[in-house]
Enzyme design. Sequence first.
Site, short mmCIF file in Angstrom:
data_model
loop_
_atom_site.label_atom_id
_atom_site.label_comp_id
_atom_site.label_asym_id
_atom_site.label_seq_id
_atom_site.Cartn_x
_atom_site.Cartn_y
_atom_site.Cartn_z
N ARG A 133 -11.82 1.57 -9.23
CA ARG A 133 -11.17 2.78 -9.66
C ARG A 133 -10.69 3.53 -10.71
NH1 ARG A 133 -4.58 2.62 -6.32
NH2 ARG A 133 -6.19 1.73 -4.49
N ASP A 181 0.97 -1.11 0.09
CA ASP A 181 -0.14 -0.04 -0.03
C ASP A 181 1.39 1.52 -0.06
OD1 ASP A 181 -2.57 1.05 -0.21
OD2 ASP A 181 -2.80 0.76 1.92
N GLY A 182 0.70 1.87 -0.18
CA GLY A 182 0.92 4.16 -0.03
C GLY A 182 1.69 4.21 -1.93
N GLU A 186 -12.12 -5.56 -4.67
CA GLU A 186 -13.07 -3.38 -5.01
C GLU A 186 -11.80 -2.52 -5.85
OE1 GLU A 186 -11.86 -5.26 -1.75
OE2 GLU A 186 -13.90 -5.73 -1.63
N ASN A 187 -10.57 -2.84 -6.17
CA ASN A 187 -10.26 -1.82 -7.09
C ASN A 187 -11.00 -1.50 -8.42
OD1 ASN A 187 -6.84 -3.56 -5.58
ND2 ASN A 187 -8.07 -1.35 -5.01
C1 FPP Z 1 -1.56 -0.15 -3.41
O1 FPP Z 1 -1.12 1.46 -3.76
C2 FPP Z 1 -1.57 -0.68 -4.91
C3 FPP Z 1 -2.00 -0.53 -5.28
C4 FPP Z 1 -3.42 -0.57 -4.83
C5 FPP Z 1 -1.77 -2.08 -6.99
C6 FPP Z 1 -0.16 -2.74 -6.87
C7 FPP Z 1 -0.39 -3.49 -7.83
C8 FPP Z 1 0.37 -3.35 -8.88
C9 FPP Z 1 1.33 -1.96 -9.27
C10 FPP Z 1 0.14 -4.29 -10.08
C11 FPP Z 1 1.60 -4.89 -10.42
C12 FPP Z 1 1.70 -6.28 -9.39
C13 FPP Z 1 2.45 -7.03 -9.52
C14 FPP Z 1 2.28 -8.43 -9.01
C15 FPP Z 1 3.84 -6.91 -10.43
P1 FPP Z 1 -2.66 2.47 -3.71
O2 FPP Z 1 -2.63 3.03 -4.85
O3 FPP Z 1 -3.61 2.04 -2.86
O4 FPP Z 1 -1.59 4.11 -2.77
P2 FPP Z 1 -2.15 5.03 -1.88
O5 FPP Z 1 -2.87 4.13 -0.95
O6 FPP Z 1 -0.95 5.71 -1.45
O7 FPP Z 1 -3.60 5.99 -3.03
#
Ligand code: FPP
Length: 242
Positions: A72, A20-21, A68-69
């Site tokens: 986005r 996360d983050g 849930e994503n």
């Molecule tokens: C969390 O940060 C990250 C995600 C929800 C997505 C991460 C996944 C990828 C980038 C896909 C690639 C995966 C692999 C295994 C190569 P956030 O966007 O929730 O950050 P925030 O809470 O600071 O907004």
Amino acid sequence: MSSSHSAPKPPLKHIAFIMDGNGRWAKQRQLARTEGHKEGVKRIFDVAKRAFEHWNIPYITLYAFSTENWSRPKYEIDVIFRLLRGWLKRKKSTLLENKIRFRTIGDLSKLPKTAQEILDETLRETADFNEHTLTVALNYGAREEVLRAIRELSSSEREHLTWEALSKHLYTADIPDPDLIVRTSGEQRLSNFLLLQAAYSEFYFTPTYWPDFGADALDEAVENYLRRTRRFGNIEPCSDNA
Ligand code: FPP
């Protein structure tokens, strides 16, 4: 205290990450959120390599995309799957060379076809490795996982339902429960990740954003875990819940 008198270290067979983050990491630098995802993807193999090679942890799981994503913006979702595809294309040879089994949990049928193709190929080509397993949660949600498991139960399993029978229908049927769940970015919740499998997991929360979480940060998390005592509901420390 000398090491001969120290408490036995709790075994660490499975470490799971809620990465996360990424968005906040990018925002801090006045960059687009997708730049955070791009940077976050670069950390995955540093962390996995350290966990597999240095700590000899056989199972690593990454929460990459939750059910849930999908809420986005479409642009961000497209970038996430493009990054996943690119990462698999680049890292497939590393997985093969290092005999790492690649696994997924979640419903892949809803993913873009191009991502499904490279996922299927990687799953197939690494299926026979058994020493190290890297699992990626994609379109995964624990509530959906439980509903799916219940729907799959046979009538005899249903009649005298046990946890053993139900757990065979979870995506994680062949993966031990996570010993340690690490969540980056300061948030302290599970967000529908491995809810049943986390019954006895230890948790490690760090304010570090995922793109800043590298091999050294992993060492800190593992060392912190190794100082803990696990009791699994017992009054004495136990080594595992088997
Ligand atoms: C969390 O940060 C990250 C995600 C929800 C997505 C991460 C996944 C990828 C980038 C896909 C690639 C995966 C692999 C295994 C190569 P956030 O966007 O929730 O950050 P925030 O809470 O600071 O907004």
